[in-house]
Every structure is written in C-alpha cells, then in structure tokens.
Design a protein around this motif. Structure first.
Motif, PDB file in Angstrom:
ATOM      1  N   ALA A  11       1.313  -1.037   0.147  1.00  0.00           N
ATOM      2  CA  ALA A  11      -0.180   0.011   0.038  1.00  0.00           C
ATOM      3  C   ALA A  11       0.691   1.125  -0.604  1.00  0.00           C
ATOM      4  CB  ALA A  11      -0.663  -0.072   1.563  1.00  0.00           C
ATOM      5  N   GLY A  12       1.628   1.493  -0.851  1.00  0.00           N
ATOM      6  CA  GLY A  12       2.385   2.574  -1.410  1.00  0.00           C
ATOM      7  C   GLY A  12       2.399   3.265  -2.302  1.00  0.00           C
ATOM      8  N   PRO A  13       2.073   4.386  -3.304  1.00  0.00           N
ATOM      9  CA  PRO A  13       1.052   5.317  -3.580  1.00  0.00           C
ATOM     10  C   PRO A  13       1.171   4.282  -5.216  1.00  0.00           C
ATOM     11  CG  PRO A  13       3.760   5.470  -3.567  1.00  0.00           C
ATOM     12  CD  PRO A  13       3.047   5.354  -2.400  1.00  0.00           C
ATOM     13  N   ALA A  14       1.520   3.404  -5.334  1.00  0.00           N
ATOM     14  CA  ALA A  14       1.478   2.383  -6.634  1.00  0.00           C
ATOM     15  C   ALA A  14      -0.307   1.449  -6.333  1.00  0.00           C
ATOM     16  CB  ALA A  14       2.273   1.295  -6.960  1.00  0.00           C
ATOM     17  N   GLY A  15      -0.118   1.053  -5.304  1.00  0.00           N
ATOM     18  CA  GLY A  15      -0.703  -0.481  -4.093  1.00  0.00           C
ATOM     19  C   GLY A  15      -2.355   0.235  -3.994  1.00  0.00           C
ATOM     20  N   LEU A  16      -2.192   1.558  -3.559  1.00  0.00           N
ATOM     21  CA  LEU A  16      -2.882   2.131  -3.335  1.00  0.00           C
ATOM     22  C   LEU A  16      -3.556   3.210  -4.646  1.00  0.00           C
ATOM     23  CD1 LEU A  16      -1.961   3.965   0.037  1.00  0.00           C
ATOM     24  CD2 LEU A  16      -3.977   2.262  -0.288  1.00  0.00           C
ATOM     25  N   SER A  17      -3.298   3.448  -5.568  1.00  0.00           N
ATOM     26  CA  SER A  17      -3.716   4.001  -6.634  1.00  0.00           C
ATOM     27  C   SER A  17      -4.646   3.075  -7.250  1.00  0.00           C
ATOM     28  CB  SER A  17      -2.689   4.454  -7.127  1.00  0.00           C
ATOM     29  OG  SER A  17      -3.021   5.161  -8.241  1.00  0.00           O
ATOM     30  N   ALA A  18      -4.025   1.571  -7.510  1.00  0.00           N
ATOM     31  CA  ALA A  18      -4.542   1.067  -8.220  1.00  0.00           C
ATOM     32  C   ALA A  18      -5.874   0.067  -7.279  1.00  0.00           C
ATOM     33  CB  ALA A  18      -3.732  -0.819  -7.947  1.00  0.00           C
ATOM     34  N   THR A  19      -5.818   0.650  -6.151  1.00  0.00           N
ATOM     35  CA  THR A  19      -6.565  -0.419  -5.548  1.00  0.00           C
ATOM     36  C   THR A  19      -7.833   0.344  -5.609  1.00  0.00           C
ATOM     37  OG1 THR A  19      -5.555  -1.611  -4.345  1.00  0.00           O
ATOM     38  CG2 THR A  19      -7.477  -0.782  -2.325  1.00  0.00           C
ATOM     39  N   LEU A  20      -7.560   2.316  -5.329  1.00  0.00           N
ATOM     40  CA  LEU A  20      -8.548   3.226  -5.255  1.00  0.00           C
ATOM     41  C   LEU A  20      -9.644   2.469  -7.030  1.00  0.00           C
ATOM     42  CD1 LEU A  20     -10.328   5.381  -4.678  1.00  0.00           C
ATOM     43  CD2 LEU A  20      -8.143   6.775  -5.045  1.00  0.00           C
ATOM     44  N   THR A  21      -8.722   2.945  -7.968  1.00  0.00           N
ATOM     45  CA  THR A  21      -9.554   2.564  -9.184  1.00  0.00           C
ATOM     46  C   THR A  21     -10.070   0.887 -10.050  1.00  0.00           C
ATOM     47  OG1 THR A  21      -7.359   3.827 -10.484  1.00  0.00           O
ATOM     48  CG2 THR A  21      -8.722   2.157 -12.281  1.00  0.00           C
ATOM     49  N   LEU A  22      -9.780   0.068  -9.213  1.00  0.00           N
ATOM     50  CA  LEU A  22     -10.354  -1.266  -9.049  1.00  0.00           C
ATOM     51  C   LEU A  22     -11.463  -1.185  -7.574  1.00  0.00           C
ATOM     52  CD1 LEU A  22      -7.313  -3.711  -8.319  1.00  0.00           C
ATOM     53  CD2 LEU A  22      -9.367  -3.477 -10.315  1.00  0.00           C
ATOM     54  N   GLY A  23     -11.585  -0.343  -7.194  1.00  0.00           N
ATOM     55  CA  GLY A  23     -12.674  -0.458  -6.051  1.00  0.00           C
ATOM     56  C   GLY A  23     -13.831   0.554  -6.735  1.00  0.00           C
ATOM     57  N   ARG A  24     -13.728   1.688  -7.233  1.00  0.00           N
ATOM     58  CA  ARG A  24     -14.844   2.272  -8.052  1.00  0.00           C
ATOM     59  C   ARG A  24     -14.750   1.319  -9.354  1.00  0.00           C
ATOM     60  NH1 ARG A  24     -15.223   7.082  -7.994  1.00  0.00           N
ATOM     61  NH2 ARG A  24     -15.307   7.230  -9.743  1.00  0.00           N
ATOM     62  N   ALA A  25     -14.365   0.093  -9.951  1.00  0.00           N
ATOM     63  CA  ALA A  25     -14.806  -0.335 -11.004  1.00  0.00           C
ATOM     64  C   ALA A  25     -15.623  -1.464 -10.789  1.00  0.00           C
ATOM     65  CB  ALA A  25     -13.754  -0.989 -11.905  1.00  0.00           C
ATOM     66  N   ARG A  26     -15.803  -1.609  -8.995  1.00  0.00           N
ATOM     67  CA  ARG A  26     -16.345  -2.838  -8.860  1.00  0.00           C
ATOM     68  C   ARG A  26     -16.023  -3.521  -8.000  1.00  0.00           C
ATOM     69  NH1 ARG A  26     -22.641  -1.450 -10.403  1.00  0.00           N
ATOM     70  NH2 ARG A  26     -23.135  -2.460  -8.643  1.00  0.00           N
ATOM     71  N   ARG A  27     -14.355  -3.805  -7.924  1.00  0.00           N
ATOM     72  CA  ARG A  27     -14.077  -4.752  -7.747  1.00  0.00           C
ATOM     73  C   ARG A  27     -13.934  -5.672  -6.628  1.00  0.00           C
ATOM     74  NH1 ARG A  27     -15.309  -7.169 -12.586  1.00  0.00           N
ATOM     75  NH2 ARG A  27     -14.478  -6.461 -14.355  1.00  0.00           N
ATOM     76  N   LYS A  28     -13.836  -6.614  -6.355  1.00  0.00           N
ATOM     77  CA  LYS A  28     -13.773  -7.327  -4.801  1.00  0.00           C
ATOM     78  C   LYS A  28     -12.257  -7.551  -4.768  1.00  0.00           C
ATOM     79  CE  LYS A  28     -14.864 -11.218  -1.820  1.00  0.00           C
ATOM     80  NZ  LYS A  28     -15.407  -9.858  -0.810  1.00  0.00           N
ATOM     81  N   VAL A  29     -11.497  -6.045  -3.928  1.00  0.00           N
ATOM     82  CA  VAL A  29     -10.334  -7.102  -3.821  1.00  0.00           C
ATOM     83  C   VAL A  29      -9.492  -6.296  -2.242  1.00  0.00           C
ATOM     84  CG1 VAL A  29     -10.428  -3.567  -4.603  1.00  0.00           C
ATOM     85  CG2 VAL A  29      -8.111  -5.203  -4.614  1.00  0.00           C
ATOM     86  N   HIS A  30      -8.711  -6.895  -2.205  1.00  0.00           N
ATOM     87  CA  HIS A  30      -7.681  -6.286  -0.679  1.00  0.00           C
ATOM     88  C   HIS A  30      -6.133  -6.362  -0.913  1.00  0.00           C
ATOM     89  CE1 HIS A  30      -7.827  -7.233   3.298  1.00  0.00           C
ATOM     90  NE2 HIS A  30      -6.469  -8.319   3.289  1.00  0.00           N
ATOM     91  N   ILE A  31      -6.161  -5.206  -0.146  1.00  0.00           N
ATOM     92  CA  ILE A  31      -5.136  -5.033   0.015  1.00  0.00           C
ATOM     93  C   ILE A  31      -4.208  -4.959   1.024  1.00  0.00           C
ATOM     94  CG2 ILE A  31      -6.169  -2.356   0.143  1.00  0.00           C
ATOM     95  CD1 ILE A  31      -3.023  -1.742  -1.227  1.00  0.00           C
ATOM     96  N   VAL A  32      -3.186  -5.505   0.911  1.00  0.00           N
ATOM     97  CA  VAL A  32      -2.350  -6.236   2.486  1.00  0.00           C
ATOM     98  C   VAL A  32      -1.033  -5.289   2.352  1.00  0.00           C
ATOM     99  CG1 VAL A  32      -0.920  -7.756   3.547  1.00  0.00           C
ATOM    100  CG2 VAL A  32      -2.456  -8.451   1.531  1.00  0.00           C
ATOM    101  N   ASP A  33      -0.618  -4.549   3.295  1.00  0.00           N
ATOM    102  CA  ASP A  33       0.133  -3.882   3.881  1.00  0.00           C
ATOM    103  C   ASP A  33       1.291  -3.783   4.935  1.00  0.00           C
ATOM    104  OD1 ASP A  33       2.412  -1.746   2.273  1.00  0.00           O
ATOM    105  OD2 ASP A  33       1.965  -0.721   3.996  1.00  0.00           O
ATOM    106  N   ASN A  34       2.592  -3.981   4.453  1.00  0.00           N
ATOM    107  CA  ASN A  34       3.552  -4.072   6.400  1.00  0.00           C
ATOM    108  C   ASN A  34       4.251  -2.851   6.420  1.00  0.00           C
ATOM    109  OD1 ASN A  34       5.470  -3.710   4.584  1.00  0.00           O
ATOM    110  ND2 ASN A  34       6.066  -6.133   5.647  1.00  0.00           N
ATOM    111  N   GLY A  35       3.800  -2.116   6.213  1.00  0.00           N
ATOM    112  CA  GLY A  35       4.671  -0.700   6.831  1.00  0.00           C
ATOM    113  C   GLY A  35       5.512   0.062   6.307  1.00  0.00           C
ATOM    114  N   THR A  36       6.315  -0.935   5.510  1.00  0.00           N
ATOM    115  CA  THR A  36       7.827  -0.761   5.237  1.00  0.00           C
ATOM    116  C   THR A  36       8.439   0.133   3.736  1.00  0.00           C
ATOM    117  OG1 THR A  36       7.769  -2.860   4.079  1.00  0.00           O
ATOM    118  CG2 THR A  36       8.243  -2.360   6.328  1.00  0.00           C
ATOM    119  N   ASN A  37       7.511   1.516   3.808  1.00  0.00           N
ATOM    120  CA  ASN A  37       7.091   1.951   2.686  1.00  0.00           C
ATOM    121  C   ASN A  37       8.725   2.566   2.557  1.00  0.00           C
ATOM    122  OD1 ASN A  37       5.627   2.719   4.353  1.00  0.00           O
ATOM    123  ND2 ASN A  37       5.877   4.702   4.113  1.00  0.00           N
ATOM    124  N   ARG A  38       8.939   2.890   1.146  1.00  0.00           N
ATOM    125  CA  ARG A  38      10.564   3.944   1.435  1.00  0.00           C
ATOM    126  C   ARG A  38      11.406   4.683   2.222  1.00  0.00           C
ATOM    127  NH1 ARG A  38      14.110   5.393  -2.502  1.00  0.00           N
ATOM    128  NH2 ARG A  38      12.773   5.332  -3.596  1.00  0.00           N
TER     129      ARG A  38
END
Ligand SMILES: Cc1cc2nc3c(=O)[nH]c(=O)nc-3n(C[C@H](O)[C@H](O)[C@H](O)COP(=O)(O)OP(=O)(O)OC[C@H]3O[C@@H](n4cnc5c(N)ncnc54)[C@H](O)[C@@H]3O)c2cc1C
Length: 301
Positions: A11-38
């Motif tokens: 869930a850096g900017p890449a994963g979060l932006s993708a998840t937003l787009t997929l959520g808005r496209a009504r896709r069932k999406v789960h995002i996992v993150d462990n807080g080690t963004n660079r």
C-alpha cells in the motif's frame, strides 16, 4: 475462503492508487501492507501535485480513508510471506504472517524496493539530512553546504552536476574512488572540492549531519547532502510466480503492468527495480488497475 477479484500486495502510492481504481470499478479487492514503504524514514514528501510537503504517513492515511466508501475494498496490515499460482484453476493463493490466506483471480505486486549503503553510517542520516533524490529534497537544502557521496565516475558526474543546480557550495566525497583528470578539472572550474580518501565516520545529532570524517584524518563540515544507494527488491514474489526478467533485472511487462505470467501485474518501483517518485508510482498503479479491470471484463463478459 472467499475468492477476490484481485489481491494487491503493498500500500504505497502504486498499490493504493490501483486499489482505488479497482474499488471504483466495483472489483472485490484486498490490499495488504506491512508498513515498510521506502519513504518511511523521511519527514516530508515533495512534488506530489496538491500534496507538496505532506508527511508520508499522512498521504497513506488520506488514501486509505478515501478507500472507505467502496464496499468491495478491504485492507489489512500484515506481511505477505508466500504467494503461489494454481495453474489448473488459474487462481492465486497468498499467505501472510498472521496465518491468513487469500484466494484471488489476479495479483498485483506493488511491494516497491529498498536501499542499502556501502557506508553503513549513512543510514542514520538518510531521510533527514542525506537524501538520494534532489527533485524530492533539493529545494529544502538549497544554497547549503552540501556533500555528494558517490563511489564511481558515472554516479559522481551525474549527481554532482544535478545537485549543483540547488547549491554551489558542494564537496564531493568519492570514498576511495580516483576521479579522472577531466572530471577533476571540470569540478575545479566550478569550485567544487573533491576528497577521494575513504570515509571513516559521519558526525551529527538526531539525523542532522554536521561533518564527514575521512581516514586521512580530516573532518569536513557539511550540513547535509546527497548519496547514491544500491537498490534491491525486498522479496522474491515475481520469481516465485515465474515472471520473466530482462538482462537488466527488470520484470518484463507489456507496458501496462501485465507481466509474462498470466494474472500477475506489477506497479510502482517494483516495475523498474529502481527509484522513481510518488506521483509516477501512483500513475503506474492506476495503469495496472485499468489492465486488471479490462482483463477481468473481457474474460467474464
Ligand atoms: C528518503 C526518501 C525521500 C523521498 N522523498 C520523496 C519525495 O519527496 N517525493 C517523491 O515523489 N518521492 C519521494 N521518495 C520516493 C518515494 O518514496 C517512492 O518513489 C515511492 O514510495 C514508490 O512507491 P511504491 O508504491 O512503488 O513503493 P512503496 O511506497 O515503497 O510501497 C511499497 C509498499 O509495499 C509494502 N510491502 C513490501 N513488502 C511487503 C510484504 N511482503 N507484505 C506486505 N506489504 C509489503 C510496504 O509496506 C510498502 O508500503 C522518497 C524516498 C525516500 C527513501
């Protein structure tokens, strides 16, 4: 186990932006993150349109908050430990450190990269007074007495010329590398001093650099500067999923985030295995999500 349309790892900017787009496209999406963004080591992020100067965690919090209206999106804070593909069912299984498992039709790898330094003390100052990207942190350090720490001719040339744009008070530390006469003369003509002796230690407090001590005995005052890290991928998920790599170690894609393994997509710094920026990573995430959604649409229509 409920089947997801897509699992997003990172869930850096890449994963979060993708998840937003997929959520808005009504896709069932789960995002996992462990807080080690660079960029977790730094205080402020710069250059992201409308968010100049924002704290990295705040950018992440706003992005997560804006995922809440989309009911098909879920988030968890955990580390992905294993991913594999069931080729017969064309499904991905993802295991995490919390002993959870997820089943998904598509998988997006957005786990980014990490850096390491040949001079270990740099880590204490990285993100506070030493940085790698002048576009990100040059403005805040403009006209200050800066160091460029780099260890080969190409890196020294590139970074020094670039940083000179923000400060003329520059000293190059090459940590044992001997510069060519041509480069030395070029730097001399701009009053840029070069120390080739190996670096013994860095001195300062709370991440704020004060001086660089050389094995030759000199201790040179500098309030900050720029360095060239080595970058590496923090995991081997792309290898485990049999994605193909090119001769430069980059994962081969079609330019829109699709890898050579059907159903596996990549975005952000995972894509180039090298540094970019928040806004570029977010754009990659948006592009990969459009590919995922299009592929799901065409497969199911
Ligand atoms: C000191 C510093 C300052 C910077 N300043 C700026 C700036 O001012 N402006 C700018 O544009 N850019 C800046 N950057 C660069 C910026 O941080 C990156 O370009 C950007 O974060 C890349 O986004 P990404 O989504 O590809 O990866 P990341 O942001 O690194 O996100 C990857 C995510 O994957 C997660 N992850 C990794 N492995 C796993 C796993 N196994 N399980 C679960 N989750 C996992 C991590 O927790 C992380 O959140 C800076 C970087 C640094 C180091």
């Amino acid at each position: 186990m409920d089947k997801l349309d897509c699992i997003v790892i990172g869930a850096g900017p890449a994963g979060l932006s993708a998840t937003l787009t997929l959520g808005r496209a009504r896709r069932k999406v789960h995002i996992v993150d462990n807080g080690t963004n660079r960029n977790r080591v730094t205080q402020e992020s710069h250059g992201f349109l409308t968010r100049d100067g924002i704290k990295p965690q705040q950018l992440k919090d706003i992005a997560m908050e804006q995922l809440k209206p989309y009911p098909s999106v879920s988030i968890s804070k955990e580390t992905v430990t294993e991913v594999y593909k069931d080729d017969q069912k064309d499904l991905f299984t993802v295991h995490t450190s919390n002993n959870k498992s997820y089943l998904a039709e598509k998988i997006l790898l957005a786990t980014g990269i990490q850096e390491e330094f040949s001079i270990s003390q740099i880590k204490q100052y990285y993100g506070k007074s030493l940085f790698s990207c002048p576009y990100c942190d040059g403005w805040e350090h403009r006209d200050q007495p800066l160091a460029v720490i780099a260890e080969n001719e190409a890196h020294i040339t590139h970074l020094t010329k670039l940083v000179f744009n923000w400060s003329k008070d520059l000293i190059v530390f090459s940590n044992g590398h001997q510069l060519s006469n041509k480069l030395r003369n070029e730097f001399e003509s701009k009053n840029i001093k070069v120390y080739t002796a190996r670096i013994k230690n860095l001195h300062g407090e709370n991440g704020n650099l004060e001086s660089i001590e050389l094995e030759s005995g000199e201790n040179i005052f500098r309030s900050g500067g720029f360095v060239v890290p080595s970058f590496y991928s923090p995991n081997k998920f792309a290898e485990q999923l049999n994605c193909q790599f090119d001769e430069n170690g980059e994962i081969i894609t079609d330019g829109d985030g699709r890898t050579t393994t059907n159903g596996v997509y990549i975005a952000g710094e995972t894509e180039k295995a090298g540094p970019s920026s928040l806004i570029i990573a977010a754009a990659h995430g948006n592009k990969a999500a459009a590919s995922i959604n299009l592929d799901l649409t065409l497969e199911r229509f």
